[in-house]
Structures are given as structure tokens and as C-alpha cells.
Design a protein around this motif. Structure first.
Motif, PDB file in Angstrom:
ATOM      1  N   LEU A 167       0.833  -1.199   0.000  1.00 25.99           N
ATOM      2  CA  LEU A 167       0.000   0.000   0.000  1.00 25.99           C
ATOM      3  C   LEU A 167       0.866   1.246   0.000  1.00 25.99           C
ATOM      4  O   LEU A 167       0.617   2.197  -0.753  1.00 25.99           O
ATOM      5  N   ILE A 168       1.878   1.226   0.859  1.00 28.16           N
ATOM      6  CA  ILE A 168       2.775   2.380   0.910  1.00 28.16           C
ATOM      7  C   ILE A 168       3.417   2.591  -0.453  1.00 28.16           C
ATOM      8  O   ILE A 168       3.517   3.719  -0.947  1.00 28.16           O
ATOM      9  N   LEU A 169       3.860   1.505  -1.062  1.00 25.11           N
ATOM     10  CA  LEU A 169       4.502   1.622  -2.368  1.00 25.11           C
ATOM     11  C   LEU A 169       3.554   2.231  -3.390  1.00 25.11           C
ATOM     12  O   LEU A 169       3.923   3.129  -4.146  1.00 25.11           O
ATOM     13  N   ILE A 170       2.314   1.763  -3.387  1.00 22.85           N
ATOM     14  CA  ILE A 170       1.349   2.267  -4.374  1.00 22.85           C
ATOM     15  C   ILE A 170       1.140   3.754  -4.191  1.00 22.85           C
ATOM     16  O   ILE A 170       1.137   4.530  -5.159  1.00 22.85           O
ATOM     17  N   VAL A 171       0.980   4.175  -2.941  1.00 21.58           N
ATOM     18  CA  VAL A 171       0.801   5.608  -2.695  1.00 21.58           C
ATOM     19  C   VAL A 171       1.996   6.400  -3.231  1.00 21.58           C
ATOM     20  O   VAL A 171       1.838   7.412  -3.915  1.00 21.58           O
ATOM     21  N   LEU A 172       3.188   5.889  -2.930  1.00 19.16           N
ATOM     22  CA  LEU A 172       4.379   6.621  -3.372  1.00 19.16           C
ATOM     23  C   LEU A 172       4.527   6.592  -4.887  1.00 19.16           C
ATOM     24  O   LEU A 172       5.009   7.553  -5.483  1.00 19.16           O
TER      25      LEU A 172
END
Lengths: 373, 331, 323
Positions: free
Chosen positions: C175-180
């Protein structure tokens, strides 16, 4: 400009040497991980019988009942491409053939990296193997993925390099850490004298087995051979040339003071032997180490190396396969005290969930030619 | 793409003295200076035996760095050389164990090295794929291929005649002979022969080079081929020194070689640098590694120190270049 | 190198001719092919798991795309991961920082490492390749020195949610990766910062004369690279529950492979975040699919190497035919 550069380098080097010498003096022989050591008794007495320990391994969740049926297992060693794990792999294949109902494959990273190893195991979990054999690059880091395997009903047995106990069912221990420590130090004391000075060539300070062995060696020497003097330990990765260069540097640095070299990996030991041989110091500098026989044959034959300590890695892989099969068949359960190890006979369970292969094997001039790995 | 003025070391008009105020001189001074300093702390460092061992044990890096320097000068890079050396060593050793004549076992890595590298050169020059991509891909292919083919088995049982590195020429060990000869020949070629200067030209500004009649593509292929030759030479020294040939590719070797080239003054922008520099740098790096053991630096800090020293050297080099450029070429 | 060709030729489906689209098509074909061979490949479970495993590389690949677009490179990212990981453990155990502070500290160290790179690259003008090779050695060495080869383990349970847990069924780090990814993609595509990167990569001298603060931009991207490495380190430690000084070794090559595969030219001036994402996914799924099909590790890396060269070959020849 050049003078300024030189002056700063000189000052830095000098400061470092002073500080470094001080820092080195009191340090341990290696990185280690501050786990407690338990040195064996001095002399040739047999190891004292240890009180039975409760089973502390992990169990697979709802494993399918494959008793007697054919299973597919994968062996994921620390890395592939070194003689040692080629040998364990051979042992696994031998056992699989003998058992007849085990299909085994060896696959792993080409470098000893824990992250890569985890990904390999993860893929095999997804592809649905029945059992996993492993030799861990890091005992704690490998635990989550092994526990995942257990939770999917896959049987997990380790060999050579352990994980935390709750992440695998059983661990086949080639020899206890303190047993190796004793064998190594006793050999060195015998070959180079009770008050000899020696140095150690290891892979890295973070390789768990090597770190444990060195820690046990230190404890045992302090207890039983207090006059042995440790000079220093150097890292040489798993690289032949680097090990050779490091060993040569040690020989040059200490000169006559160096009476012995320990090689802690199957790469370091032949390279150290070559370094001693090239320096013309065979017989004057003892080489004691862990190694596979093929690489050591030239040095053992010309008496440069008297004995090579190891266990039989083929037997190790063989035993691991038998243990896994027994666990699958339900013949080896938590709390059992021994397991049938095929041609190896009965293997004892120690430390709760470890299966002991046996005493270390010493390769000498007389028997080394019988082996080809 | 750069803000640093490009100076060419290739012109004969530079004057001998100007060339001395250069990276090579700095390195030579560093090599000698370090030896003296460490000799104070531990005189055993200066023993002939030790200095010889430092040279012998690391000559293969210097030899490989020669080819790498040329590649970098031409404006490219190669990160597959470590894997290639591993493969060539295995090929050579396997031939020796299989009983092939010694000359064949020694020639094979040279020929194969040239072939593999030239192929990469063709892809870089004519298919215009950036060198870092081609060599990155080749690195994987070589690494995986080596394990697949050998199954990870080590080569032991090498015949005595295989060990080229054990021979002497007039009392000088072979690795040193090869290292010095290769450096001298390569340096002369790069400086004085038109094809050598073509490499500098291609690296500096390919378009300008083309307009001057240099064929950049052919130059690049040739540079890679020569790089392969030196990789093969390095393999000969590397593989014949020990009794065991590992069937894995030595990890981190390409980085060490590139570091030697870079510290040796080869500019990654292309167009600048000499092979004498890279040989001296390789010696310096090997010397630092040994020195850190001799002066009892805590083994946990040796890598950091070596990295720090490399960083300092690199920064000093850049600052020196800028100061020289700012001063201009006033005689 | 061609901001012009990107915006021009909007006639026929321009998106069809782009490198990224081609790559996406290859990716989909590969997925279908591998999925046919192996029925465990295209399961949600497996795909999400792969997403979890590729996060560390993915995080670093984002600022690396920025860096390569400007014509630079950063080879020290792997070593920065190791250093940050060691600092995470060290500050938690030896300094006694509370865990959240230790995490921030690890990120800070990563950012600092990147900042040092950027500073020397912009002020002292050491070429990025050389600087980051030197810091590669230095940072890894620092990791070893500080950790004294000890591992730090036994973190609080909540910390492991980051690397091993799920939120709404999706792995946390993914999720963090997708946001970034979204933030990075928008930054590159739609902001002046992004356009400055392309300008610097195409012609740095011209960019300087166009009143773009080239040095500050470069400083930012190298610092971001360090920060991303620090974040990747935190995720990694959370995933494997321990710190080791050799963490992140080799990451730089994986990251560069993903970025280059995604169509970013190593010479600078072109490339997109979406391309990087496709490159990243492709490499990860290729490795995974091959492994599931029973191909062993050594053969897999051969395939990856070939695929890398082939795809860049195809893309570049198509691009040249277009010009």
C-alpha cells in the motif's frame, strides 16, 4: 596539495592504528552474537550426557497425511555452487533414491544472501511442495518464511545451519558447536604446541555457524588450553583468492610468531594451506580447519595439513532426508528420543528438536582418497 | 552533459612535467607514502616478501583494470567482467583437467574472452543499447550459465603444468611480468597509436570524432574486444595461482576493477585517463587492504576505511582537475 | 531525449507506440503464458505476495528513475539500505530510542547518506557513478563497523505489521509503495520539478541557463534516493525481523534493471514512473513464474538477463524506426 593529502592520510592512519590496536586487544575472536557458550570437558572424555530437553520445534498446521506416499521436497541451502552443498545435495539424492518415495530437488541463491534464500523458499511454498530442507543464512531472518511454510502444512527440516527452533520441526545437527570447537582447538594444540599463537580466517563475522564455532573455540581454549594465544581473525567472504591473500598477509605480518592458522570454511582452509605452502612454511605453520576433502587432497598428501575436520556432508544431507521422511510418515514425533537414519543407523535427538549426526569426522592422509567431494 | 572541462592526456604537447602533476603521480606518491607510514607502525610491512605478495596476489585486478579503463575512456562501462573471469577460469581449468595441451588451456580464456566481449561491443556500438544494460544482462547470463553448466562443482586436480602464475621470467614472477608488460604496452598504444587515440576521441565526443575520420562504432567494438583480451589475461593469472577453481563468479570483482580504474584517474565522462593510473590504483587498493591488517585496524572497520580512502582519493582528484582547469593551460 | 516527440504526434494512438505500452503488452503476454504453465501463478494470494516481496526494490526504483532521467546514477542504494537497517537496530538497542524514533532515525540516516552523495556530486562535481561507487564501499563498511557484525532482533510486535501484515487484505508495504508510486508519477508528469528533471537530462547546460536550479534539484533527488533506501530498509527489517549489515547487497543492480527495462534511457532525458513500475513488476513476476514452473534459480537469472537485453533491444529499435 599532495603534501596536504599525504599529511592527513598519515595522521589518520596513525590515529587509527593506535585506536585499532587498543580496540582489538580486548575484543572477542569474532563478531559472535553474544549467545552463551558451553565448552566441553578437557581431554578425551566423552561429552557428559545432557538432561533431556523438552521438544521446542514448530509443527506444521494440518499437514496432509502422506504416510508412505510419494512426496516432493526441495532443498534450499545457503548457496549453490560450493563443494560443501554439492555434497549435501548428493546425500539428499542418495537418500531419496534409497527411500524410493521421495522426489528431491536442490535449488538456491548463487550467493549467500538471506533475502534471496527467503524468496526461493517462498516460491516453493507457493508451488506446493510437501517438504522443505534448508540451511539458513540467518537464523532469525529465515523464521517468518519457514513459519509460513509450516502454517500451510509443509514439513520443514533444517540441516547445517539452524533457524530459531519454533520455525522448523527438526534440525539435523552435523556436530555440536562445542564439539567442533573442541576438535579444532585440540588439533591445533597437538600440532603446534600448547603455547602457540594462531590466527583465524573466516568467511564473515555475520555467518552464524562460523561465529558460533569461533565463540566455542574461544571458550574451550580458555578452559583447557589457556596458553594458546589468539592473534587475530580476518574475513575473506567465500572467495578463494581473497582467502589466499588474507592468509598470506597474516603470514607476512606475524612472521615466526604465527604457528597456526584456522580455516573456518571450506574455501578458507585450502586457500590458507596454499598460502602456507607458497610461503614454504609447511610443517612450521599448522593448518587446522573445516574443508571438503577434494580441495585438501594435495596438501594432506604432502603433509602440509595433518588433518581436516569435518563431518560427512553427504551423510548430513542423507540424514536430513530420512528425518523429513520420518516426520511425514509420523514415525518421528515430538518427544521421540531417536530416529532411524537409514544406513546411518539410529540417530539421537538432542536439545529438544535437534537430531545429531555424530562426532566430527577427521580426514587424514589415510582416508581422504576414499572420498570424492 | 558535464560541467568539467575535458582535458586530454593523449596529446604529446602536454610536456613530461605536466604529466607528472597528475593522478598517476599522486597515486605513485600515495603507494610509496603509505608503505613508509605503515612501515613505521609495523616494519614487517616493508619486507620484500610482503610487498611481493601484495603485488602477486592482486596483479589480476590491475590487468583487468587495464581493459576496463579503456572501456570507460571510450565512454562506456562493463559490469560483466567479474562473471566473465569466473567463466573463463572454469573453462580453462576444465580443459586442463580434461587433458588438453597446456597451450590450449592458456589460449582458451583469451580467445573466449575476446569473443564474448566483442559480442557485447557489437551490441553496444551497432545496436545502440547502452553498455550498462548489455553488460548487466550479460552478467546474469554468465553467472547463471556457469552454475547451470558446472552444477557448482569445484575444479580440483589441476595438472602442475597448468599453473602459469608459478613460472618466473628472469626471476620475476609471471603475474608481475604480465601486469607490467600489459600496462606498458597498453599505455603506449593508447597514447601513441592512432587507434588508441581514437578511443579517447570517441569517449570525449563521438560526433566530433566521427567528423575527424574516426569510426566510433568500430572503435568501441575494438575496445571491448581488447577488454576481453585483458580479462582473459587476468583470468590466467587469477586461475593459475591456486589449486582450486571455484565454479562461482567472484563476487564484487567487477566493482573492485571499476574502482581501480576510477581511482586511477579514468573519467567516467570518457576521454580522460591512463592505464598506468589504473594499475597504480589497483596496487594502491591492494596495499590499503594489507596495510589495514598490518596496523591492527579493528577488522570491523577495514571496509569503511577503504571506502573512505577511495572517496578521499576521488574527491582530491576532481578538485585537482578543477584547479588545473581554472589555472588554464598557461605554460 | 525527446520531450518533443512525446508531445508531438498526438494524432494516431500515440500511447500505442510508446515503450511503456509495448512493455505492458509483453508483460500481459508473459503473465498469460506463465499462468497457463502453472495454475498457482495467477492466484490473488501469489500476486499479492509478490507485491510484498518487490516493495523494497520498488521504493528505491522511484527516485532512481528521477536520477537516471537526469543522466545520473546512484549505485550506493544497497549499501544505504544496509546502513539504515543497522542504524535502526543500533539506535533502538544501544541508544534506547523508542521504536518510532528509531524508525525516524533510520530514515534520517538514509536521507543523510543520499544528501552526502548529492552534495558532493553538485558542489564538488564528482561524477555520480564515481561518487556512488565510493559511497557504496564506505556506507557498507560503516554498516559493518557500527554493527560490529551483531544482529539486532526482538522488535515490538506492532513493528512487524509493516513488513508482514495486511491492511484490507493488501500487504502493508505494498500500500505504501502504491501511494508513493502515484505521488512520484504525478510529480514527474505534472510538476515543474518533473519537467526540470527531463530538462537536466536532455541538456544540462541549457537547463542551467534556463534559470533552473539544477544543483538544488539534483540534491533533492539524491536525498530522496537515500530516503527511499532508508524506508526500504525499515520495511525489510520488519519483514525478516532482524538486522544484518549485508542487507540490501545487490539491490542497486535490481533497481537499475527495473528502471532501464521500464524504458528510462540511461543517457537521460526520458522515462516515466509507469515504465519503471511495469519493469519492476515484469522482473518480479518473471522470476516468480519461472520458479513456480520449476525452473531453477541459475536458469532463471539467465532468462532475466536475456529478457533485459531483448526488451531494450526491441524497444530501442522500434523507437529508432519511429524517428
Amino acid at each position: 596539495m599532495i603534501t596536504k593529502y599525504l599529511m592527513t592520510t598519515a595522521a589518520a592512519a596513525f590515529a587509527l592504528s593506535v585506536w585499532g590496536a587498543g580496540a582489538n586487544a580486548a575484543s572477542k575472536w569474532d563478531g559472535g552474537d553474544d549467545l552463551p557458550t558451553s565448552p566441553l570437558e578437557c581431554g578425551t572424555g566423552a561429552a557428559a550426557a545432557t538432561a533431556p530437553v523438552k521438544y521446542d520445534g514448530g509443527q506444521p498446521t494440518n499437514p496432509p497425511n502422506n504416510a508412505g506416499k510419494e512426496i516432493t521436497i526441495v532443498d534450499v541451502p545457503k548457496l549453490i555452487g560450493i563443494g560443501y552443498f554439492n555434497a549435501t545435495s548428493k546425500g539428499i539424492q542418495d537418500a531419496a533414491k534409497e527411500l524410493g518415495n521421495v522426489k528431491a530437488k536442490t535449488d538456491g541463491p548463487t550467493e549467500a544472501k538471506i533475502d534471496e534464500q527467503i524468496k526461493f523458499i517462498d516460491n516453493y511454498i507457493t508451488s506446493g511442495v510437501d517438504g522443505i530442507l534448508f540451511a539458513a543464512n540467518d537464523p532469525v531472518a529465515i523464521a517468518p518464511v519457514l513459519k509460513k511454510a509450516l502454517s500451510k502444512g509443509i514439513h520443514v527440516v533444517g540441516y547445517d545451519a539452524n533457524s530459531t527452533p519454533d520455525a522448523r520441526e527438526w534440525f539435523v545437527n552435523q556436530a555440536q558447536f562445542n564439539g567442533i570447537g573442541k576438535a579444532m582447538i585440540d588439533s591445533m594444540a597437538k600440532e603446534s604446541g600448547e603455547d602457540a599463537s594462531f590466527a583465524i580466517v573466516t568467511s564473515t563475522f555475520t555467518t552464524p555457524n562460523q561465529a558460533r564455532w569461533i565463540a566455542e573455540m574461544q571458550a574451550y581454549a580458555a578452559k583447557c588450553h589457556p596458553k594458546l594465544q589468539w592473534l587475530e581473525t580476518v574475513e575473506a567472504q567465500e572467495d578463494n583468492n581473497l582467502s589466499f591473500n588474507q592468509a598470506t598477509t597474516l603470514i607476512n605480518k606475524y612472521g615466526d610468531k604465527l604457528k597456526g592458522l584456522f580455516g573456518m570454511t571450506s574455501v578458507a582452509t585450502p586457500a590458507s594451506a596454499e598460502a602456507v605452502s607458497k610461503a614454504g612454511l609447511c610443517g612450521k605453520v599448522a593448518i587446522v580447519g573445516l574443508a571438503t576433502p577434494n580441495a585438501m587432497k594435495p596438501y594432506v598428501h604432502n603433509d602440509c595439513v595433518k588433518s581436516v575436520v569435518l563431518w560427512n556432508p553427504i551423510d548430513l544431507g542423507y540424514a536430513a532426508t530420512y528425518v523429513l521422511r520420518a516426520a511425514v510418515d509420523g514415525k518421528l514425533k515430538p518427544g521421540d528420543a531417536s530416529v532411524e537414519g537409514g544406513k546411518l543407523g539410529k540417530l539421537n535427538v538432542i536439545n529438544g528438536s535437534e537430531v545429531l549426526l555424530g562426532p566430527p569426522f577427521i580426514f587424514t592422509k589415510d582416508n581422504i582418497d576414499k572420498f570424492d567431494f | 552533459m558535464s560541467a568539467i572541462p575535458i582535458t586530454s592526456a593523449a596529446g604529446p604537447r602536454g610536456g613530461v612535467l605536466r604529466r607528472f602533476a597528475s593522478q598517476e603521480a599522486l597515486l605513485a606518491v600515495a603507494v610509496i607514502g603509505l608503505a613508509v607510514i605503515v612501515g613505521f607502525v609495523n616494519p614487517r610491512f616493508l619486507a620484500y616478501r610482503n610487498l611481493a605478495d601484495i603485488l602477486l596476489g592482486n596483479a589480476y585486478i590491475a590487468i583487468a583494470a587495464i581493459g576496463m579503463s579503456m572501456v570507460i575512456v571510450s565512454g562506456n562501462i562493463d559490469i560483466s567482467v567479474g562473471a566473465l573471469i569466473g567463466v573463463l577460469a572454469t573453462v580453462s581449468g576444465s580443459l586442463a583437467v580434461a587433458g588438453a595441451p597446456t597451450a590450449v588451456t592458456w589460449l582458451a580464456p583469451l580467445v573466449l574472452g575476446v569473443a564474448v566481449m566483442a559480442a557485447q561491443g557489437v551490441v553496444v556500438a551497432y545496436l545502440r543499447i547502452p553498455a550498462i544494460v548489455v553488460t548487466l544482462g550479460m552478467l546474469s547470463i554468465l553467472k547463471g550459465g556457469l552454475i547451470s553448466v558446472t552444477g557448482g562443482k569445484w575444479i580440483t586436480d589441476l595438472p602442475q603444468s597448468f599453473h602459469l602464475a608459478d613460472l618466473n621470467v628472469l626471476g620475476v614472477p609471471m603475474p608481475v611480468v604480465i601486469m607490467v608488460a600489459a600496462t606498458v604496452l597498453a599505455a603506449l598504444r593508447m597514447r601513441y597509436s592512432p587507434s588508441g587515440r581514437a578511443v579517447y576521441a570517441t569517449g570525449g565526443n563521438a560526433e566530433a570524432a566521427r567528423l575527424c575520420g574516426v569510426n566510433p562504432q568500430r572503435t568501441v567494438v575494438m575496445v571491448f574486444a581488447i577488454h576481453g583480451l585483458f580479462a582473459g589475461l587476468a583470468t590466467l593469472v587469477y586461475a593459475t595461482q591456486l589449486r582450486v577453481i571455484q565454479s562461482t563468479t567472484p563476487s564484487g570483482l567487477e566493482l573492485t576493477i571499476i574502482t581501480a580504474s576510477v581511482v586511477g584517474g579514468v573519467s567516467i565522462l570518457g576521454g580522460v585517463g591512463t592505464v598506468v593510473g589504473s594499475t597504480l590504483a589497483a596496487i594502491l587498493i591492494a596495499e590499503i587492504t594489507s596495510a589495514l591488517v598490518f596496523i591492527n585496524v579493528s577488522p570491523y572497520w577495514t571496509d569503511a576505511l577503504r571506502g573512505g580512502l577511495i572517496l578521499v582519493t576521488v574527491i582530491a582528484d576532481i578538485l585537482r582537475r578543477q584547479r588545473r582547469a581554472a589555472r588554464g593551460w598557461k605554460k | 531525449m525527446s520531450i518533443a516527440t512525446d508531445t508531438a504526434a498526438r494524432g494516431a494512438p500515440w500511447w500505442l507506440k510508446r515503450h511503456e505500452t509495448l512493455l505492458a503488452i509483453i508483460l500481459i503476454l508473459a503473465l498469460i503464458g506463465l499462468g497457463a504453465f502453472n495454475n498457482r501463478f495467477l492466484t490473488v494470494d501469489n500476486l499479492l505476495n509478490q507485491g510484498r516481496l518487490m516493495t523494497e526494490i520498488g521504493l528505491i526504483a522511484l527516485p532512481m528513475t528521477f536520477i537516471i532521467i537526469t543522466g545520473g546514477i546512484d549505485l550506493s542504494v544497497g549499501a544505504t539500505v544496509g546502513l539504515s537497517a543497522v542504524m535502526l537496530g543500533y539506535s533502538w538497542k544501544t541508544f534506547g530510542f523508542p521504536m518510532p524514533l528509531a524508525i525516524v532515525f533510520a530514515l534520517f540516516i538514509g536521507g543523510l547518506a543520499g544528501f552526502v552523495n548529492g552534495f558532493v556530486i553538485t558542489r564538488i562535481k564528482v561524477p555520480p557513478l564515481i561518487m556512488t561507487i565510493a559511497t557504496l564501499a564506505l556506507y557498507r563498511g560503516l554498516a559493518e563497523g557500527v554493527s560490529q557484525a551483531h544482529s539486532v532482533r526482538g522488535y515490538p510486535e506492532w513493528f512487524y505489521v509493516l513488513g508482514q501484515g495486511d491492511i484490507f487484505g493488501v500487504p502493508t508495504q505494498l500500500l505504501i509503495l502504491i501511494v508513493l508510486i502515484v505521488i512520484a508519477g504525478v510529480a514527474l508528469d505534472r510538476t515543474t520539478f518533473g519537467r526540470a528533471l527531463y530538462a537536466i537530462g536532455s541538456n544540462e547546460t541549457a537547463a542551467r541557463f534556463s534559470a533552473l536550479n539544477v544543483d538544488r534539484t539534483k540534491l533533492i533527488i539524491y536525498t530522496l534516493s537515500g530516503l527511499a533506501s532508508g524506508l526500504a530498509a525499515v520495511v525489510l527489517v520488519s519483514r525478516v525481523t532482524t538486522t544484518r549489515m549485508d542487507m540490501g547487497m545487490g539491490y542497486e543492480l535490481d533497481v537499475i534493471a527495473a528502471v532501464v527495462l521500464g524504458g528510462t534511457s540511461i543517457f537521460g532525458g526520458s522515462g516515466t514512473i509507469w515504465g519503471t513500475v511495469i519493469g519492476l513488476v515484469m522482473i518480479q513476476l518473471l522470476k516468480n513464474g519461472l520458479a513456480l514452473t520449476g525452473v531453477k534459480g541459475d536458469a532463471t537469472i539467465v532468462v532475466i538477463g536475456v529478457a533485459l537485453i531483448l526488451s531494450v533491444l526491441i524497444a530501442s529499435s522500434l523507437q529508432r524506426r519511429r524517428e
